[in-house]
Design a protein around this motif. Structure first.
Motif, PDB file in Angstrom:
ATOM      1  N   GLN A 232       0.858  -1.184   0.000  1.00  0.00           N
ATOM      2  CA  GLN A 232       0.000   0.000   0.000  1.00  0.00           C
ATOM      3  C   GLN A 232       0.887   1.224   0.000  1.00  0.00           C
ATOM      4  O   GLN A 232       1.968   1.217   0.556  1.00  0.00           O
ATOM      5  N   ARG A 233       0.364   2.270  -0.617  1.00  0.00           N
ATOM      6  CA  ARG A 233       1.067   3.539  -0.608  1.00  0.00           C
ATOM      7  C   ARG A 233       0.093   4.596  -0.085  1.00  0.00           C
ATOM      8  O   ARG A 233      -0.979   4.759  -0.635  1.00  0.00           O
ATOM      9  N   ARG A 234       0.483   5.281   0.962  1.00  0.00           N
ATOM     10  CA  ARG A 234      -0.422   6.227   1.634  1.00  0.00           C
ATOM     11  C   ARG A 234      -1.806   5.596   1.825  1.00  0.00           C
ATOM     12  O   ARG A 234      -2.833   6.203   1.559  1.00  0.00           O
ATOM     13  N   HIS A 235      -1.783   4.335   2.246  1.00  0.00           N
ATOM     14  CA  HIS A 235      -2.998   3.578   2.555  1.00  0.00           C
ATOM     15  C   HIS A 235      -3.905   3.347   1.365  1.00  0.00           C
ATOM     16  O   HIS A 235      -5.062   2.990   1.512  1.00  0.00           O
ATOM     17  N   GLN A 236      -3.358   3.536   0.154  1.00  0.00           N
ATOM     18  CA  GLN A 236      -4.056   3.062  -1.041  1.00  0.00           C
ATOM     19  C   GLN A 236      -3.425   1.725  -1.411  1.00  0.00           C
ATOM     20  O   GLN A 236      -2.217   1.649  -1.623  1.00  0.00           O
ATOM     21  N   LYS A 237      -4.264   0.697  -1.502  1.00  0.00           N
ATOM     22  CA  LYS A 237      -3.732  -0.594  -1.897  1.00  0.00           C
ATOM     23  C   LYS A 237      -3.353  -0.562  -3.374  1.00  0.00           C
ATOM     24  O   LYS A 237      -4.071   0.028  -4.182  1.00  0.00           O
ATOM     25  N   LEU A 238      -2.225  -1.183  -3.701  1.00  0.00           N
ATOM     26  CA  LEU A 238      -1.783  -1.200  -5.095  1.00  0.00           C
ATOM     27  C   LEU A 238      -1.836  -2.610  -5.672  1.00  0.00           C
ATOM     28  O   LEU A 238      -2.228  -2.817  -6.816  1.00  0.00           O
ATOM     29  N   ILE A 239      -1.379  -3.575  -4.859  1.00  0.00           N
ATOM     30  CA  ILE A 239      -1.362  -4.973  -5.278  1.00  0.00           C
ATOM     31  C   ILE A 239      -1.953  -5.811  -4.148  1.00  0.00           C
ATOM     32  O   ILE A 239      -1.650  -5.560  -2.984  1.00  0.00           O
ATOM     33  N   GLU A 240      -2.805  -6.762  -4.502  1.00  0.00           N
ATOM     34  CA  GLU A 240      -3.355  -7.675  -3.513  1.00  0.00           C
ATOM     35  C   GLU A 240      -3.191  -9.090  -4.042  1.00  0.00           C
ATOM     36  O   GLU A 240      -3.180  -9.298  -5.250  1.00  0.00           O
ATOM     37  N   GLU A 241      -3.057 -10.040  -3.132  1.00  0.00           N
ATOM     38  CA  GLU A 241      -2.936 -11.420  -3.572  1.00  0.00           C
ATOM     39  C   GLU A 241      -3.636 -12.380  -2.618  1.00  0.00           C
ATOM     40  O   GLU A 241      -3.863 -12.059  -1.447  1.00  0.00           O
ATOM     41  N   PHE A 442       7.123  -1.916   3.089  1.00  0.00           N
ATOM     42  CA  PHE A 442       7.744  -2.076   1.766  1.00  0.00           C
ATOM     43  C   PHE A 442       7.772  -0.775   0.963  1.00  0.00           C
ATOM     44  O   PHE A 442       8.785  -0.403   0.393  1.00  0.00           O
ATOM     45  N   LEU A 443       6.642  -0.077   0.921  1.00  0.00           N
ATOM     46  CA  LEU A 443       6.591   1.172   0.153  1.00  0.00           C
ATOM     47  C   LEU A 443       6.632   2.385   1.062  1.00  0.00           C
ATOM     48  O   LEU A 443       6.073   3.418   0.743  1.00  0.00           O
ATOM     49  N   ARG A 444       7.274   2.243   2.232  1.00  0.00           N
ATOM     50  CA  ARG A 444       7.248   3.385   3.151  1.00  0.00           C
ATOM     51  C   ARG A 444       7.885   4.601   2.479  1.00  0.00           C
ATOM     52  O   ARG A 444       8.797   4.483   1.671  1.00  0.00           O
ATOM     53  N   GLU A 445       7.320   5.737   2.819  1.00  0.00           N
ATOM     54  CA  GLU A 445       7.785   6.974   2.203  1.00  0.00           C
ATOM     55  C   GLU A 445       9.172   7.301   2.723  1.00  0.00           C
ATOM     56  O   GLU A 445       9.399   7.404   3.912  1.00  0.00           O
ATOM     57  N   ARG A 446      10.127   7.382   1.823  1.00  0.00           N
ATOM     58  CA  ARG A 446      11.413   7.946   2.199  1.00  0.00           C
ATOM     59  C   ARG A 446      11.999   8.657   0.989  1.00  0.00           C
ATOM     60  O   ARG A 446      11.365   8.736  -0.049  1.00  0.00           O
ATOM     61  N   ASP A 447      13.207   9.182   1.146  1.00  0.00           N
ATOM     62  CA  ASP A 447      13.784   9.945   0.041  1.00  0.00           C
ATOM     63  C   ASP A 447      13.978   9.041  -1.165  1.00  0.00           C
ATOM     64  O   ASP A 447      14.452   7.921  -1.038  1.00  0.00           O
ATOM     65  N   PRO A 448      13.616   9.553  -2.330  1.00  0.00           N
ATOM     66  CA  PRO A 448      13.833   8.744  -3.524  1.00  0.00           C
ATOM     67  C   PRO A 448      15.330   8.442  -3.665  1.00  0.00           C
ATOM     68  O   PRO A 448      16.169   9.245  -3.295  1.00  0.00           O
ATOM     69  N   GLY A 449      15.639   7.264  -4.133  1.00  0.00           N
ATOM     70  CA  GLY A 449      17.034   6.964  -4.424  1.00  0.00           C
ATOM     71  C   GLY A 449      17.765   6.270  -3.301  1.00  0.00           C
ATOM     72  O   GLY A 449      18.939   5.978  -3.422  1.00  0.00           O
ATOM     73  N   ASP A 450      17.065   5.949  -2.185  1.00  0.00           N
ATOM     74  CA  ASP A 450      17.809   5.264  -1.131  1.00  0.00           C
ATOM     75  C   ASP A 450      17.539   3.759  -1.125  1.00  0.00           C
ATOM     76  O   ASP A 450      17.708   3.090  -0.121  1.00  0.00           O
ATOM     77  N   GLY A 451      17.097   3.256  -2.257  1.00  0.00           N
ATOM     78  CA  GLY A 451      17.137   1.818  -2.422  1.00  0.00           C
ATOM     79  C   GLY A 451      15.841   1.064  -2.151  1.00  0.00           C
ATOM     80  O   GLY A 451      15.825  -0.144  -2.234  1.00  0.00           O
ATOM     81  N   ASP A 452      14.761   1.739  -1.850  1.00  0.00           N
ATOM     82  CA  ASP A 452      13.521   0.990  -1.650  1.00  0.00           C
ATOM     83  C   ASP A 452      12.812   0.813  -2.998  1.00  0.00           C
ATOM     84  O   ASP A 452      13.313   1.220  -4.034  1.00  0.00           O
ATOM     85  N   ALA A 453      11.616   0.189  -2.937  1.00  0.00           N
ATOM     86  CA  ALA A 453      10.938  -0.187  -4.173  1.00  0.00           C
ATOM     87  C   ALA A 453      10.448   1.021  -4.973  1.00  0.00           C
ATOM     88  O   ALA A 453      10.045   0.879  -6.112  1.00  0.00           O
ATOM     89  N   ARG A 454      10.455   2.187  -4.361  1.00  0.00           N
ATOM     90  CA  ARG A 454       9.897   3.333  -5.065  1.00  0.00           C
ATOM     91  C   ARG A 454      10.944   4.034  -5.922  1.00  0.00           C
ATOM     92  O   ARG A 454      10.614   4.871  -6.734  1.00  0.00           O
ATOM     93  N   SER A 455      12.210   3.751  -5.655  1.00  0.00           N
ATOM     94  CA  SER A 455      13.233   4.540  -6.364  1.00  0.00           C
ATOM     95  C   SER A 455      13.454   4.012  -7.777  1.00  0.00           C
ATOM     96  O   SER A 455      13.038   2.922  -8.107  1.00  0.00           O
TER      97      SER A 455
END
Ligand code: MV4
Length: 455
Positions: A232-241, A442-455
């Motif tokens: 989830q990103r900002r409590h919007q679900k993106l993928i469910e399984e 997993f998708l916690r908000e942090r600075d772009p480019g520090d290696g999480d799934a959002r960068s």
């Protein structure tokens, strides 16, 4: 069984409900706003009634116009879909007063579970495990301090009238409490017209697991396994399984049994979802109950073979459940990606437009729930979701490969239009998601480019 149902919604869920009605031999009435006159749900239904202007306050939330449309067309029942009026006990009550069957739980039950603090108390009384926290609203900052000291930091402040992550704030240290308390209350008052908030111990790095239940009017109640909604990103679900990669058969039985016990305890009827957090020691904790069909219901349908919308309609018509607990068998693995008209590179800002080039995926075990056709304009007035791509595979890896294949076929292009598909492809390729060990962090908000799934 009903002869005619009015579908009080739009978009893919209106289409989904109309399809279920057709397979049950039930006539359908669509309602539409001025922005949706040419929308797919209008064309698929047997009849359609204009109910107001594009903004939903005047149309899809316009109770008098929706009830009027149902009475004039001779509909016997109303399916609210999700969002809009689906969890409004007042709407369910008006339906009943006008002799219309609301397809959902009784209004008293909606009222009870709609107050998340009340739901906590009732589920606790039913013996479900709850994170340390309050079962009453916390009325003052002083009480918030006392309670948080007892619970221990970090704590989470949640709006009693909220749900799905709207109106929540995490408080890591005592100094942050006053700001968070006041902000959450003010936000709850503004959004829900109810400033009640409650406190819970915050569990970082857990998994978001929800159990699908269906309960009929004759005491029949079964669970249909769990869905994992940890992405989830900002409590919007993106993928469910479904099933969850972190739930084994033994845990499934225990959490499923708890979900059914909780649903029974509040006199639930219809299809509902019990939300839990699952910690890294395999313990589960009740969070809230959703008294509606959910966006992600298809993954449960794909692994159980149960048509949840048909089940909702049968239950509302007073028929018994079509399955008993021992008939429910989970087969294989299903994944859903929500395709939103949003620009992931611009902080997921809405990016609607005309679908000039549109190709949906196809092929084996690939399902696309959508209302969008080539040339359609995505109106800016509503939710940005344009489709759900759902795939099934014998196991998780097969389903993952199939989803990558399906998203590779998808084309949704037009001036100004962006979708979340490129973002989904990055998540699907991420080693942590691939392993199935990801948590809500997993998708916690942090600075772009520090290696999480959002960068
Ligand atoms: C929590 C939590 C951890 N601890 N409550 C989010 C949706 C709403 N139904 C409840 N949610 C959560 N409640 C406690 N006590 C974690 C979530 C949560 C979450 C939090 C941060 C980032 C992503 C998340 C994804 C799912 C659930």
């Amino acid at each position: 069984m009903f002869r005619k149902i009015l579908v009080a919604n739009r978009g893919e869920i209106a289409v989904r409900v109309i399809r279920a009605c057709k397979e049950l031999g039930i006539g359908t009435v669509a309602v539409y706003s001025s922005a949706d006159a040419e929308s797919a749900h209008v064309h698929l239904a047997d009849e359609a009634v204009h109910i107001g202007p594009a903004p939903s306050a005047g149309s899809y939330l316009n109770i008098p116009n929706i009830i009027g449309a149902a009475l004039r067309t001779g509909a016997e029942a109303v399916h609210p879909g999700y969002g809009f009026l689906s969890e409004d006990p007042y709407f369910a009550e008006i339906c009943a007063e006008d002799g219309l069957t609301f397809i959902g739980p009784p209004p008293e039950v909606m009222e009870k579970v709609g107050d998340k603090a009340v739901a906590r108390r009732l589920m606790s009384e039913a013996g479900l495990p709850l994170l340390p926290g309050t079962t009453e609203p916390v009325p003052t900052l002083d009480r918030a301090y006392e309670t948080a000291d007892e619970i221990g930091y970090p704590v989470i402040i949640k709006a009693a009238a909220g749900g799905g992550g709207r109106g929540i704030s995490v408080v890591h240290r005592r100094e942050e409490l006053p700001d968070a308390y006041r902000t959450t209350r003010a936000g709850a008052q503004a959004v829900f017209r109810n400033s009640d908030v409650y406190l819970e111990r915050y569990l970082p790095g857990a998994r978001h697991i929800e159990v699908q239940v269906v309960c009929d009017a004759h005491g029949g109640a079964v669970h249909l396994g769990e869905r994992d909604c940890s992405v989830q990103r900002r409590h919007q679900k993106l993928i469910e399984e479904a099933p969850s990669p972190s739930v084994d058969p033994e845990l499934r039985e225990r959490i499923g049994e708890a979900a059914v016990r909780g649903a029974r305890a509040v006199g639930y009827q219809g299809a509902g979802t019990m939300e839990f957090l699952l910690d890294d020691e395999g313990r589960f904790w009740f969070m809230e109950m959703n008294a509606r069909i959910q966006v992600e219901h298809p993954v449960t349908e794909m692994v159980t073979g149960v048509d949840l919308i048909q089940e909702q309609i049968r239950i509302a018509a007073g028929l018994p459940l079509s399955v008993g607990q021992s008939d429910v068998r989970l087969t294989g693995h299903a994944i859903e990606c929500r395709v939103n008209a949003e620009d992931a590179e611009r902080d997921f800002a809405p990016a609607p437009g005309r679908l000039e080039h549109l190709v949906w995926p196809g092929g084996p075990w690939t399902r696309v729930d959508t209302h969008c056709r080539p040339g359609d304009r995505v109106p800016p007035h509503y939710d940005s979701m344009i489709a759900k791509v759902i795939v099934w595979g014998r196991d998780r890896e097969t389903a993952l490969v199939r989803m990558e294949r399906a998203l590779g076929e998808l084309r949704a292009e037009g001036p100004g239009l962006r979708t979340t598909v490129p973002f989904h492809r990055k998540i699907l390729a991420h080693p942590e998601f691939r392993k199935g060990t990801h948590t809500t962090a997993f998708l916690r908000e942090r600075d772009p480019g520090d290696g999480d799934a959002r960068s």
